[in-house]
Design a protein around this motif. Structure first.
Motif, PDB file in Angstrom:
ATOM      1  N   TYR A  52       5.427  -5.521   5.322  1.00 38.37           N
ATOM      2  CA  TYR A  52       6.688  -5.349   6.054  1.00 38.37           C
ATOM      3  C   TYR A  52       7.586  -6.573   5.870  1.00 38.37           C
ATOM      4  N   THR A  53       7.012  -7.763   5.943  1.00 35.29           N
ATOM      5  CA  THR A  53       7.798  -8.989   5.794  1.00 35.29           C
ATOM      6  C   THR A  53       8.036  -9.346   4.330  1.00 35.29           C
ATOM      7  N   THR A  54       7.463  -8.566   3.398  1.00 32.72           N
ATOM      8  CA  THR A  54       7.475  -8.816   1.944  1.00 32.72           C
ATOM      9  C   THR A  54       6.803 -10.145   1.600  1.00 32.72           C
ATOM     10  N   GLU A  55       5.983 -10.630   2.514  1.00 31.71           N
ATOM     11  CA  GLU A  55       5.232 -11.861   2.230  1.00 31.71           C
ATOM     12  C   GLU A  55       4.197 -11.620   1.147  1.00 31.71           C
ATOM     13  N   HIS A  56       3.628 -10.415   1.153  1.00 31.59           N
ATOM     14  CA  HIS A  56       2.645 -10.083   0.117  1.00 31.59           C
ATOM     15  C   HIS A  56       2.643  -8.572  -0.077  1.00 31.59           C
ATOM     16  N   ASN A  57       3.067  -8.129  -1.262  1.00 32.12           N
ATOM     17  CA  ASN A  57       3.046  -6.713  -1.617  1.00 32.12           C
ATOM     18  C   ASN A  57       2.062  -6.478  -2.757  1.00 32.12           C
ATOM     19  N   ALA A  58       1.823  -5.217  -3.061  1.00 35.84           N
ATOM     20  CA  ALA A  58       0.817  -4.887  -4.073  1.00 35.84           C
ATOM     21  C   ALA A  58       1.141  -5.512  -5.429  1.00 35.84           C
ATOM     22  N   ILE A  59       2.430  -5.644  -5.733  1.00 35.65           N
ATOM     23  CA  ILE A  59       2.798  -6.178  -7.047  1.00 35.65           C
ATOM     24  C   ILE A  59       2.379  -7.635  -7.205  1.00 35.65           C
ATOM     25  N   ASP A  60       2.173  -8.331  -6.102  1.00 33.89           N
ATOM     26  CA  ASP A  60       1.737  -9.734  -6.190  1.00 33.89           C
ATOM     27  C   ASP A  60       0.334  -9.844  -6.774  1.00 33.89           C
ATOM     28  N   ILE A  69       2.902 -14.523 -26.149  1.00 32.74           N
ATOM     29  CA  ILE A  69       4.207 -13.918 -26.402  1.00 32.74           C
ATOM     30  C   ILE A  69       4.893 -13.564 -25.092  1.00 32.74           C
ATOM     31  N   ALA A  70       4.147 -12.950 -24.137  1.00 33.85           N
ATOM     32  CA  ALA A  70       4.725 -12.520 -22.858  1.00 33.85           C
ATOM     33  C   ALA A  70       4.814 -13.710 -21.908  1.00 33.85           C
ATOM     34  N   LYS A  71       5.946 -14.402 -21.978  1.00 39.47           N
ATOM     35  CA  LYS A  71       6.152 -15.578 -21.142  1.00 39.47           C
ATOM     36  C   LYS A  71       6.716 -15.214 -19.763  1.00 39.47           C
ATOM     37  N   VAL A  72       7.388 -14.070 -19.668  1.00 41.93           N
ATOM     38  CA  VAL A  72       8.026 -13.661 -18.418  1.00 41.93           C
ATOM     39  C   VAL A  72       7.200 -12.551 -17.785  1.00 41.93           C
ATOM     40  N   PHE A  73       6.918 -12.698 -16.507  1.00 48.68           N
ATOM     41  CA  PHE A  73       6.133 -11.672 -15.789  1.00 48.68           C
ATOM     42  C   PHE A  73       6.631 -11.638 -14.349  1.00 48.68           C
ATOM     43  N   ASN A  74       7.675 -10.858 -14.111  1.00 49.13           N
ATOM     44  CA  ASN A  74       8.305 -10.799 -12.792  1.00 49.13           C
ATOM     45  C   ASN A  74       7.461 -10.004 -11.787  1.00 49.13           C
ATOM     46  N   LYS A  75       7.580 -10.416 -10.542  1.00 46.62           N
ATOM     47  CA  LYS A  75       6.954  -9.697  -9.425  1.00 46.62           C
ATOM     48  C   LYS A  75       8.020  -9.528  -8.344  1.00 46.62           C
ATOM     49  N   ILE A  76       8.884  -8.550  -8.550  1.00 45.76           N
ATOM     50  CA  ILE A  76      10.042  -8.346  -7.679  1.00 45.76           C
ATOM     51  C   ILE A  76       9.689  -7.384  -6.550  1.00 45.76           C
ATOM     52  N   HIS A  77      10.040  -7.769  -5.338  1.00 49.27           N
ATOM     53  CA  HIS A  77       9.768  -6.950  -4.159  1.00 49.27           C
ATOM     54  C   HIS A  77      10.995  -6.116  -3.797  1.00 49.27           C
ATOM     55  N   SER A  78      10.803  -4.838  -3.605  1.00 52.66           N
ATOM     56  CA  SER A  78      11.832  -3.980  -3.023  1.00 52.66           C
ATOM     57  C   SER A  78      11.514  -3.838  -1.535  1.00 52.66           C
ATOM     58  N   SER A  79      12.504  -4.108  -0.685  1.00 50.60           N
ATOM     59  CA  SER A  79      12.223  -4.201   0.753  1.00 50.60           C
ATOM     60  C   SER A  79      12.279  -2.848   1.471  1.00 50.60           C
ATOM     61  N   TYR A  80      11.699  -1.831   0.861  1.00 53.21           N
ATOM     62  CA  TYR A  80      11.685  -0.517   1.507  1.00 53.21           C
ATOM     63  C   TYR A  80      10.887  -0.539   2.804  1.00 53.21           C
ATOM     64  N   PHE A  81       9.733  -1.212   2.788  1.00 53.86           N
ATOM     65  CA  PHE A  81       8.900  -1.238   3.987  1.00 53.86           C
ATOM     66  C   PHE A  81       9.661  -1.840   5.161  1.00 53.86           C
ATOM     67  N   GLY A 130       8.094  -2.264  19.109  1.00 57.20           N
ATOM     68  CA  GLY A 130       8.472  -1.221  18.165  1.00 57.20           C
ATOM     69  C   GLY A 130       8.284  -1.651  16.726  1.00 57.20           C
ATOM     70  N   THR A 131       8.559  -2.922  16.439  1.00 53.59           N
ATOM     71  CA  THR A 131       8.388  -3.436  15.080  1.00 53.59           C
ATOM     72  C   THR A 131       6.921  -3.425  14.678  1.00 53.59           C
ATOM     73  N   GLN A 132       6.051  -3.951  15.538  1.00 51.50           N
ATOM     74  CA  GLN A 132       4.626  -3.941  15.205  1.00 51.50           C
ATOM     75  C   GLN A 132       4.066  -2.518  15.201  1.00 51.50           C
ATOM     76  N   GLN A 133       4.571  -1.698  16.086  1.00 56.34           N
ATOM     77  CA  GLN A 133       4.160  -0.295  16.122  1.00 56.34           C
ATOM     78  C   GLN A 133       4.429   0.365  14.771  1.00 56.34           C
ATOM     79  N   GLY A 134       5.633   0.157  14.227  1.00 55.72           N
ATOM     80  CA  GLY A 134       5.987   0.774  12.955  1.00 55.72           C
ATOM     81  C   GLY A 134       5.356   0.101  11.753  1.00 55.72           C
ATOM     82  N   ALA A 135       5.179  -1.220  11.807  1.00 56.73           N
ATOM     83  CA  ALA A 135       4.685  -1.967  10.644  1.00 56.73           C
ATOM     84  C   ALA A 135       3.173  -1.910  10.502  1.00 56.73           C
ATOM     85  N   THR A 136       2.440  -1.861  11.621  1.00 58.29           N
ATOM     86  CA  THR A 136       0.980  -1.924  11.544  1.00 58.29           C
ATOM     87  C   THR A 136       0.283  -0.703  12.127  1.00 58.29           C
TER      88      THR A 136
END
Length: 492
Positions: A52-60, A69-81, A130-136
């Motif tokens: 919910y806080t985007t502190e740690h998402n699955a992409i991390d 060769i692959a020097k760039v490896f982005n881990k971009i968070h979309s804040s849908y949650f 309400g925030t914790q209710q929805g997030a957890t």
């Protein structure tokens, strides 16, 4: 063979609830066995809150390929949650919940509980819950009896569990002693509150709680003072069904950004000379854009990929629409909410998914709020001798915070006016308490009538010695002055 520890990540299985309740009722509660059963639940709730806080998402957790060769490896968070949870919380709890009382409740009781909730910032706490209710998937509110004075405290969902709302609950807190940091565990029953303390090097996988000396006190109000505010019956969070969809969007956007930063949409082809690694790094570092090719037939050109941009747009839109659909959220950029010409009825159907989710949240929140209010009422009866207020005398009123088409509602009420009561008509208006509004309207009418009565013949609305006069009685002719200033008469 049955597992000896709870493996459900959302709640305790019924057999483990029975186990711990049996131990509690027989004074043989094992705090460390409870911790081992609770740890998978705690881990899952905290994991979801980090999403919910985007502190740690699955992409991390994606592993970068072992390639030079692959020097760039982005881990971009979309804040849908974050959006899904905040939209649901704002929609249901954005406006303070109001309490309505039965006519039998005394003013002193109403005043005390309203002032108490105001001092405790319940309007803010309901948003936190309400925030914790929805997030957890759940939230907790503690009526803390510190030195016999009640205080409302929100407890993180990963640090609390209600085993049975009528029988027992547990919550954890960090503490500090001379030896270092410790963890406290509190077991609450209607009869007593027991405190356990861990060792300094606390680990959830190897708990070592022991009952603290003089750590058992009487429960002053005879109720479980920790109330649970579930999000739904299964304690699932608002984005439970769209975690994979959100991760797919994160990977899609991150991969496209990798292509851009790594220059993988176009490759430079150099003819007539050899561009080794050292020379390439020198060119990229200086970023002059200048290539020196000494061979007479040397040249450089780009080989570009044929990137299917339409496919990318299609995939992104499909994932985006699916997230809104399956999380029962609404896109506020939809023309219906961005100044379009849609009617109020059309907007209502657009918001139906969110409303269905909101109703479920509201029902479970009411259940938790009733548990909190019951603890407060027990305190009022025990410590303040207020006996004229029971939980059945209180009703909770929620007001949605989404803009509504009041013109459409007014037109509907006008068309139904001859078929429904005034109270029913008022109940159709968001944010209106029908009974309160009718009482206010009646008070206004009395006030207006009192002003008019000041100009009556006797300054009292045509009343003399408690009797109506001047034609207000049946068969009596009204009297007044005609245009000539003489009393008007009427022949029989």
């Amino acid at each position: 063979m049955l597992s000896t520890n709870n493996e459900n990540k959302f709640r305790l299985d019924p057999r483990f609830i029975k186990k711990h309740l049996y131990q509690i009722e027989n004074d043989s509660f094992d705090p460390n066995a409870f911790v081992l059963d609770f740890t998978p639940i705690r881990t899952e709730r905290y994991r979801k809150y980090q999403q919910y806080t985007t502190e740690h998402n699955a992409i991390d957790d994606r592993l970068q390929p072992e390639s030079e060769i692959a020097k760039v490896f982005n881990k971009i968070h979309s804040s849908y949650f974050n959006f899904i949870v905040d939209q649901g919380t704002g929609y249901v709890y954005g406006n303070p919940i109001s309490l309505n009382y039965a006519n039998s409740v005394g003013e002193e009781s109403k005043t005390w509980i309203e002032e108490f909730l105001k001092k405790q910032n319940m309007a803010i706490k309901q948003n936190q819950l309400g925030t914790q209710q929805g997030a957890t998937g759940t939230a907790f509110l503690l009526v803390d009896m510190d030195e016999e004075l009640p205080t409302l405290r929100c407890i993180n969902s990963w640090d609390a569990y209600v085993i049975d709302q009528q029988k027992a609950a547990v919550y954890f807190e960090d503490g500090y002693v001379k030896e270092g940091f410790v963890k406290y565990m509190y077991l609450i029953t209607p009869e007593k509150i027991t405190t356990y303390r861990s060792n300094v090097d606390f680990d959830w996988s190897t708990p070592a709680f022991t009952e603290q000396d003089d750590g058992t006190i009487d429960n002053l109000i005879g109720r479980v003072t920790l109330a649970e505010y579930k999000n739904n019956d299964g304690s699932f969070c608002d984005f439970e069904t769209v975690e994979d969809l959100n991760d797919a969007i994160d990977r899609l956007i991150s991969s496209v950004q990798d292509e851009v930063e790594q220059f993988r949409w176009a490759y430079m082809m150099i003819y007539g000379t050899l561009l080794d690694k050292d020379e390439a790094e020198k060119i990229l570092k200086t970023q002059t854009g200048i290539l020196n090719i000494n061979e007479p037939e040397g040249r450089a050109e780009f080989l570009t990929k044929d990137i299917p941009t339409e496919f990318f747009s299609f995939m992104y839109k499909t994932l985006n629409d699916s997230i809104y659909k399956f999380s029962k959220s609404i896109d506020l950029n939809d023309p219906a909410f961005a100044g379009g010409n849609e009617s109020g009825e059309a907007r209502k159907w657009k918001v139906m998914q969110l409303e269905l989710k909101a109703k479920l949240k509201e029902n479970f929140f009411k259940d938790g709020y009733n548990a909190t209010l019951e603890a407060l009422l027990s305190y009022m009866r025990t410590k303040l001798s207020y006996t004229d207020l029971d939980i059945e005398d209180i009703t909770q009123q929620f007001t949605r915070s989404l803009p509504v088409d009041t013109g459409y509602i007014a037109d509907t009420i006008n068309k139904l006016a001859s078929f429904i009561s005034k109270e029913t008509a008022l109940s159709m208006i968001p944010g209106i308490n029908p009974k309160d509004e009718m009482e206010k309207k009646y008070a206004e009418m009395k006030e207006e009538q009192a002003i008019l009565d000041q100009y009556g013949p006797f300054g009292n609305g045509g009343v003399e010695d408690g009797k109506h006069v001047l034609g207000t009685e049946e068969g009596v002719t009204p009297k007044g002055n005609d245009d000539e200033g003489e009393p008007s008469t009427k022949e029989d």
